[in-house]
Every structure is written in structure tokens, then in C-alpha cells.
Design a protein around this motif. Structure first.
Motif, short mmCIF file in Angstrom:
data_model
loop_
_atom_site.label_atom_id
_atom_site.label_comp_id
_atom_site.label_asym_id
_atom_site.label_seq_id
_atom_site.Cartn_x
_atom_site.Cartn_y
_atom_site.Cartn_z
N THR A 1 41.20 41.55 35.23
CA THR A 1 40.37 41.29 34.13
C THR A 1 39.72 39.57 34.38
OG1 THR A 1 42.45 40.71 33.92
CG2 THR A 1 42.30 42.53 33.07
N TYR A 2 39.57 39.15 33.09
CA TYR A 2 39.16 38.34 32.60
C TYR A 2 39.94 37.28 32.62
CZ TYR A 2 34.23 39.39 31.26
OH TYR A 2 32.69 39.42 31.68
N ASN B 1 29.02 33.05 32.14
CA ASN B 1 28.94 34.96 32.30
C ASN B 1 28.20 34.31 30.87
OD1 ASN B 1 30.50 34.93 29.50
ND2 ASN B 1 32.12 35.48 30.84
N TRP C 1 40.27 34.06 30.72
CA TRP C 1 39.90 33.17 30.08
C TRP C 1 40.97 31.95 29.70
CZ3 TRP C 1 38.93 38.66 27.73
CH2 TRP C 1 38.07 39.05 27.42
N ARG D 1 42.36 38.32 38.90
CA ARG D 1 42.24 37.71 37.55
C ARG D 1 40.64 37.53 37.96
NH1 ARG D 1 45.19 36.27 34.02
NH2 ARG D 1 43.59 36.92 33.13
N GLU E 1 36.48 44.02 30.69
CA GLU E 1 36.26 42.42 30.01
C GLU E 1 37.53 42.33 28.79
OE1 GLU E 1 32.94 40.41 26.81
OE2 GLU E 1 33.38 42.44 27.45
N ARG F 1 31.83 47.44 35.58
CA ARG F 1 32.38 46.17 34.31
C ARG F 1 32.16 46.48 33.67
NH1 ARG F 1 31.19 43.42 29.25
NH2 ARG F 1 31.38 41.80 29.78
N ASP G 1 41.85 40.61 28.61
CA ASP G 1 43.03 39.86 29.36
C ASP G 1 44.43 40.47 29.76
OD1 ASP G 1 43.45 38.97 26.57
OD2 ASP G 1 43.65 36.80 27.62
#
Length: 444
Positions: A253-254, A298, A256, A292, A239, A209, A241
Motif C-alpha cells: 500500500t501507499y 508519483n 502517505w 509499504r 492506492e 496497481r 493506506d
């Protein structure tokens, strides 16, 4: 990442609500060239805050909990950084995981390299994978590279190495315990990739990660991924997007956008139409086979923005259902099974109060859906979302079907009972406040 600045760096905010109740592909993003490990297709992920996971805060203590997590449906274990922490300009008593002093060392707070290798082997024996957090953007002030290779670090207009800094004026923020690496220096690339390869070869980990991944040049990540895959197929989580990271470098990817939408839903600031807008945005921005990561919390969210009760209140469980059944890989953060009601301290010892793990059966049902229903597979292997009109803007309804099989999710996104009717139904139905149903056998 040690502070929650990335939310302000990333592209947050939903597009205006769409009128249509079905997901439409308004554009076709470039295809991903990443070859996902086969074991990741139906995988779930669990973030391990090792320092706070137990009173011992060690590899050995966490290893004893692996069978429980396996039974809960966890496939990938993500360990926050395991490396020695810088002492110069350290924050708090124990410092930030993300102030790395030695990329190939083990933080003695957690144990030894031999104990880490045993943890990895035990996870593999249970058919689980383990990835570690990697901090490529910056190091601690007392990392040996600062003295040995000062040219590898960013400098201010006076030629001095300085703390990682974001923003200007009242929004200016300094990470005073770390200094930024300068990726215009190509020898740095070789040293960093060699350090990453060390853990794949020596400890047998399954990937990384990567902290604040969009602050590091994408070509570096692409080179790193190619070289690591030659050792063994790895799984890479960014970490970030940023869509370009998914083309050749990262598996996932994150998301959000979904996190922001869920917070709005929990506060009554969004309705069913906003889910349509969210899905349209994802389809137009990300490759079909990109993964995703979907999350309600987190380590950053919990420590800097609020625990689950603060962020979602009574809406927490339906938001977790969204994160488990929309396209993407669901994340559970250490302690969420215990119904988190605390912000964990970041720089001090602050063990999780596990209590009775009252939400473990809830998470077990949700995570096992990924294993039981092919429509929920990650990336292009899974089914797209088909939104269902419910006749009530407070009720979200959708299905995911593949080869004639799938699941249907219906959710009351409000603090009051709501009546709705799905297509083909002869009569109205009702859900209690924040109630939800999944037709695959999990729900309330």
C-alpha cells in the motif's frame, strides 16, 4: 487516479513526536496472509507515465529504454492505465487514463496488444516484472456496461447514473468524466475479475496497481487476488493506506505518512523526533510482513501538487534517501532521474524533458542498495529501524542490521551545516546543509 483527492480521503497526519529514540511495537497488527512473490523481496518499482515518457508515447518507444532502467536498479515497472479512454465528457484533448472505456482493450495512443505483449516479454527477458494500473471503482460514461448493465452503476436519488462525487459544499468535487460502479451487484464482481484475468493470461503481466482501492469493497479484492494467484503468483499494489487491504488482498500500500513527513522536513517543520513517531505508527498499524511503497512523487503528486523542486527544493536528495532506506519499497516516477522541474499536464501531450538525466547515478546507487543489502529487504525479510541519538534534533540517524551486517544513514534535515556525534564516536562530525551519508558506500 486522475485528481489528488485521495490524500483527503486517507488517514494523513503524524502522531505527536515520541520521546524515545528507538522504535517500539506498541501493538501487534494481525498477520498478513498474502504470500508475496519471491522476486518481490528485494524489489524496487518505477512508475511509467507512458503518454509523457517520450515524444512517441508508445509501448515500442518505452521498450527501447528497458536496458537503462534495468541498469539503474529497477525491478518492477508500473504502467499507468493502458486502456482506451472515454470520449463522452472527456477532459482536455486526450482525456484521463483513469476514464476507462474498455477493460480488455488497448489505447491506440500507445500501440497494440501485440506490442504490449512484446514489451512484457522484453521486460521478463531482463528479469524485470510489469504491472498495469487497474481502475475498478469507475468507468468512462461510454463504457459498454453503462448501456448493457446500468444496474452495475451507482445512481442518485432520482435513479440516474451520475459522476463520481466526493465531499459537500465548498469541498465538493466531481470527476465529471467517470461514473461509479456499484459493488453490491455481484455479477459485476465476476465481470471485473474476468477482465483482470485476461491481462494475466493474454499479456503475461505480473500484477496490478489498483486505483482508489479503498473505495472498492475489500472482499472483492480478496476474491480477485485468490483467483489471479491460481493463474500465476501476482503482485498487487493498492492506492490506499488501509491496513485491512494487506491481510489477504494486496502485497503493498501507499505510505502517505512518510510523504507528508518528508515535505515537513524539507520545510523545516519536523525534526528527528518525528521520525520516531512515524516508525511507531507504522509498527502499530501494519503487519510486519506488509510492504509499504515509499515515494517522493508519483503522477498525482507531480501533476496536481508540485514537481520535486517545488515540494522539496534543495532537500530533495536526502528525502529520496529516506524513501530508499526506510522499511518499504522505493518508487521512482518517470522523469525524476532528470531532476524534475515541471508539473506534467494530465490530459494533454506533454513529454518529459529528459535533459542529461543528471540524477540517474544517484538513483542507481540508491536502488542497488536494495539488491546488495539484505537488511533493506521488503517486509519481514528486512531489518527494523534502530534510531541512533545524534545529539542534534536537526540530524536524523538510524541503522538497519541483519545477521551482523547492515547500513547506517545520517542526514542533516536542515538548510545549514550541523554538528553531531553518533554513539561510540570519540569526536563530533559535521554535515553540510541537507547533507547525508550512507555507510554502505553511497552518500555525500
Amino acid at each position: 487516479m486522475q485528481r489528488r483527492t485521495l490524500l483527503s480521503l486517507s488517514l494523513l497526519g503524524l502522531v505527536p513526536p515520541a520521546c524515545a529514540q528507538t522504535m517500539t511495537d506498541t501493538a501487534t497488527p494481525p498477520p498478513t496472509a498474502v504470500v508475496h512473490p519471491a522476486w518481490s523481496r528485494n524489489a524496487t518499482i518505477y512508475e511509467v507515465n507512458l503518454r509523457q515518457y517520450s515524444k512517441e508515447g508508445s509501448f515500442a518507444a518505452f521498450e527501447a529504454d528497458l536496458p537503462r532502467l534495468k541498469a539503474m536498479g529497477v525491478d518492477i515497472l508500473w504502467l499507468m492505465p493502458i486502456h482506451p479512454i472515454g470520449e463522452k465528457n472527456r477532459k482536455g484533448g486526450l482525456g484521463s487514463y483513469y476514464a476507462v472505456r474498455d477493460y480488455t482493450g488497448v489505447n491506440p495512443e500507445f500501440g497494440t496488444l501485440a506490442e504490449l505483449k512484446r514489451l512484457v516479454a522484453s521486460a521478463h527477458a531482463l528479469q524485470m516484472k510489469l504491472i498495469i494500473d487497474w481502475v475498478a471503482n469507475h468507468t468512462a460514461w461510454d463504457h459498454p456496461w453503462v448501456a448493457q448493465h446500468p444496474d452495475w452503476y451507482k445512481k442518485n436519488d432520482k435513479g440516474q447514473i451520475y459522476p463520481v462525487t466526493f465531499g459537500e459544499g465548498p469541498t465538493r468535487e466531481e470527476w465529471t468524466d467517470v461514473v461509479g460502479l456499484d459493488y453490491t451487484q455481484k455479477p459485476l464482481w465476476r465481470a471485473m475479475i474476468d477482465a483482470m484475468a485476461f491481462w494475466v493470461r493474454e499479456a503475461g503481466i505480473d500484477g496490478f496497481r489498483c486505483d482508489v482501492a479503498s473505495l472498492v469493497p475489500t472482499p472483492f479484492w480478496e476474491q480477485a487476488r485468490a483467483e489471479l494467484d491460481r493463474i500465476k503468483p501476482v503482485f498487487m499494489l493498492a492506492e490506499s493506506d488501509a491496513p485491512e487491504l494487506l491481510h489477504k488482498a494486496f502485497d503493498m500500500t501507499y505510505d502517505w505518512d512518510l510523504y507528508e513527513l518528508m515535505k515537513k522536513l524539507a520545510k523545516g517543520q519536523a525534526q528527528a523526533g518525528d521520525l520516531s513517531a512515524y516508525l511507531d505508527k507504522q509498527a502499530s498499524r501494519y503487519p510486519r510482513d506488509a510492504y509499504r511503497m515509499l515515494f517522493t512523487s508519483n503522477h498525482d503528486i507531480n501533476s496536481w501538487h508540485g514537481h520535486d523542486g517545488e515540494l522539496y527544493g534543495a532537500a530533495f536528495e536526502p528525502m529520496a534517501v529516506l524513501a530508499a532506506t526506510l522499511p518499504g519499497m522505493p518508487l521512482v516516477y518517470s522523469g525524476q532521474e532528470s531532476r524534475f522541474d515541471k508539473r506534467l499536464q494530465f490530459f494533454e501531450k506533454d513529454p518529459i524533458a529528459w535533459k542529461q538525466r543528471e540524477l540517474q547515478p544517484f538513483y542507481t546507487r540508491l536502488l542497488q542498495l536494495k539488491h546488495e543489502h539484505p537488511a533493506l529487504a521488503n517486509g519481514a525479510a528486512g531489518a527494523p529501524v534502530r534510531l541512533l541519538p545524534a545529539g542534534n534534533p536537526r540530524v536524523l540517524a538510524y541503522e538497519r542490521r541483519l545477521d551482523g551486517k547492515g547500513i547506517t544513514v545520517v542526514m542533516n534535515a536542515s538548510p545549514a551545516a550541523q554538528t553531531f556525534r553518533l554513539p561510540g564516536r570519540a569526536r563530533d562530525d559535521t554535515l553540510p546543509a541537507w547533507g547525508w551519508r550512507i555507510d554502505a558506500g553511497a552518500g555525500q
